[in-house]
Write an enzyme that holds these catalytic residues in place. Structure first.
Site, PDB file in Angstrom:
ATOM      1  N   PHE A 301       1.226  -1.396  -0.031  1.00 14.71           N
ATOM      2  CA  PHE A 301       0.119   0.188   0.096  1.00 14.71           C
ATOM      3  C   PHE A 301       0.787   1.209  -0.222  1.00 14.71           C
ATOM      4  CE2 PHE A 301      -1.411   3.548   2.029  1.00 14.71           C
ATOM      5  CZ  PHE A 301      -3.228   3.853   1.462  1.00 14.71           C
ATOM      6  N   GLU A 302       0.556   1.754  -1.132  1.00 15.95           N
ATOM      7  CA  GLU A 302       1.418   3.008  -0.979  1.00 15.95           C
ATOM      8  C   GLU A 302       0.729   4.398  -2.159  1.00 15.95           C
ATOM      9  OE1 GLU A 302       6.058   2.054  -1.784  1.00 15.95           O
ATOM     10  OE2 GLU A 302       5.086   2.215  -3.883  1.00 15.95           O
ATOM     11  N   ILE A 303       0.761   6.045  -1.050  1.00 14.67           N
ATOM     12  CA  ILE A 303      -0.107   6.045  -2.019  1.00 14.67           C
ATOM     13  C   ILE A 303       0.970   7.532  -2.031  1.00 14.67           C
ATOM     14  CG2 ILE A 303      -1.824   8.747  -1.731  1.00 14.67           C
ATOM     15  CD1 ILE A 303      -3.612   6.362  -0.082  1.00 14.67           C
TER      16      ILE A 303
END
Length: 434
Positions: A301-303
């Site tokens: 998960f990366e933003i």
């Protein structure tokens, strides 16, 4: 001489006057009905004259702007009685949802897209980009594109960005893989996993389907999203000058990166100008950078801001790592590579913990050296707490929250139900705020 009005005359006058009033009334109603009917007919013509055409989604490397232009409908004809109401679209960031997937991941992809659309993207309509090292099948594209009203693009990864480079010493690489297999390290013998880590570390943000975008949200197959998101995390990042956002942090497996930190230290010594004065070294090290404590942000998960990965600092950093061959001689993951770069080259306040995004990712991990079982079912999870759990309508159990890994069926494995479980690195991140 005026004749006197009899009662009969008066009745006739009243009847005539009443008749005129009634006729005028119905004439007025008739005109309004005709106008209403005209408006209805115009609206119906506008709706039915330009039917929606569903076209097959083709394998393409076109930019999203080209893809979206072909899907726009022509203006509908109007009889002139209705003025169309044109509402301005909501402000959005220049962002995309990105997933690296194989054709065999279809069920997991559908699950992830379906949940993220329901929890978030149905409200914000951000485009999707799917990447694969092999062409996506027609069935994959058809079944995925039907899940969203947003633009969907399917891209092929260039071979040179995916396969093991020719200059890698295969004998040395094979020796490194065999060593990790003997140690029972997950994906220890996999070349394709190393290809993926290298691609995510240095190439995904250069793919032509992603170059038009600044921000991305990395999505994986088989992810469960627990909570509703009623705000735009891309705009949050943009408005608050953030660069990298995460939900889970954990230690990396040391046997996979034995020489990574020494390589990082060499790079810093040669290029001190890239290190931010207000960096997050205390997240990475417990002794001011002498050694690496293995903490990293879990990159599934990366933003984040792709312009950071495209920057001079990160480009030089990746090239330095690439030239050592560590992605193949060892098993350097994109998570520690991204985490180290974000921690060193940005300000500490530019890294954000999305504590209100609840998610779970599960998989079967094969441990060759495990005496207890052939596989363990691993769950990496984060569940918001308190007010955020209530307002997000979260389906996860807030008492079963975790910032690292839960191994089901493993003797001796415990979880204290918080983000500060033994294997979590969140406490290292929170001390940056002290």
């Amino acid at each position: 001489m005026t004749l006197p009005l009899t009662a009969a005359h008066r009745r006739s006058i009243v009847i005539a006057f009443t008749t005129v009033l009634i006729v005028c009334y119905f004439m007025t109603i008739g005109r309004e009905d005709n106008y209403t009917f005209s408006k209805t007919l115009s609206a119906q013509w506008s709706i039915h004259e330009d039917p929606v055409v569903v076209s097959d989604v083709k394998q393409t490397n076109e930019t999203p702007s080209k893809l979206s232009s072909s899907s726009k409908s022509k203006p509908s004809p109007s009889l002139g009685n209705v003025i169309p109401q044109v509402s301005s679209p909501p402000h959005r960031a220049n962002a995309s949802l990105v997933m690296l997937a194989r054709n065999t991941d279809l069920n997991g992809v559908i699950s992830s897209v379906e949940q993220l659309e329901a929890r978030f993207n149905r409200k914000f309509n951000y485009p999707w980009v799917f990447l694969n090292d092999e062409p996506f099948t027609t069935d994959f594209k058809r079944r995925v594109s039907v899940l969203t009203d947003a633009d969907v693009s399917f891209g092929l990864i260039p071979r040179e960005n995916w396969v093991q480079p020719d200059w890698i010493d295969e004998g040395r690489a094979q020796e490194g893989r065999n060593k990790l297999v003997r140690q029972g390290v997950i994906y220890g013998g996999s070349v394709s996993y190393r290809n993926m880590c290298r691609f995510n570390s240095g190439f995904f943000f250069r793919h032509e389907l992603l170059t038009p975008y600044k921000w991305y949200w990395r999505v994986e197959p088989d992810v469960r999203y627990y909570c509703d998101m009623d705000y735009d995390p891309f705009l949050f990042m943009e408005d608050h000058d953030k660069v990298y956002g995460f939900t889970i942090s954990m230690p990396e497996w040391e046997p996979t990166i034995p020489s990574l930190w020494s390589t990082v230290k060499d790079f810093i010594a040669e290029h001190p100008q890239y290190v931010s004065p207000d960096n997050s070294m205390d997240f990475l090290s417990d002794n001011a950078g002498d050694s690496y404590n293995m903490c990293h942000f879990w990159s599934n998960f990366e933003i984040a801001d792709m312009d950071f990965w495209r920057s001079e600092a990160y480009t030089k950093f990746f090239e330095y790592l690439e030239n050592t061959g560590g992605f193949y001689y060892e098993r350097w993951g994109d998570a520690p590579v991204h985490s180290i770069a974000a921690a060193l080259f940005t300000r500490k306040d530019q890294i954000h913990f999305f504590k209100d995004i609840g998610k779970l990712w599960s998989c079967r991990l094969v441990f060759v050296a495990d005496p207890f079982a052939g596989y363990k079912h691993a769950e990496f999870a984060h569940c918001p707490q308190g007010k955020q759990w209530r307002e997000g309508h979260c389906s996860c159990d807030p008492n079963d929250n975790f910032g690292a890994i839960i191994l089901h069926g493993s003797p001796g494995e415990t979880n204290d139900g918080t983000d500060f479980a033994q294997n979590s690195c969140l406490r290292h991140f929170m001390r940056l705020q002290d």
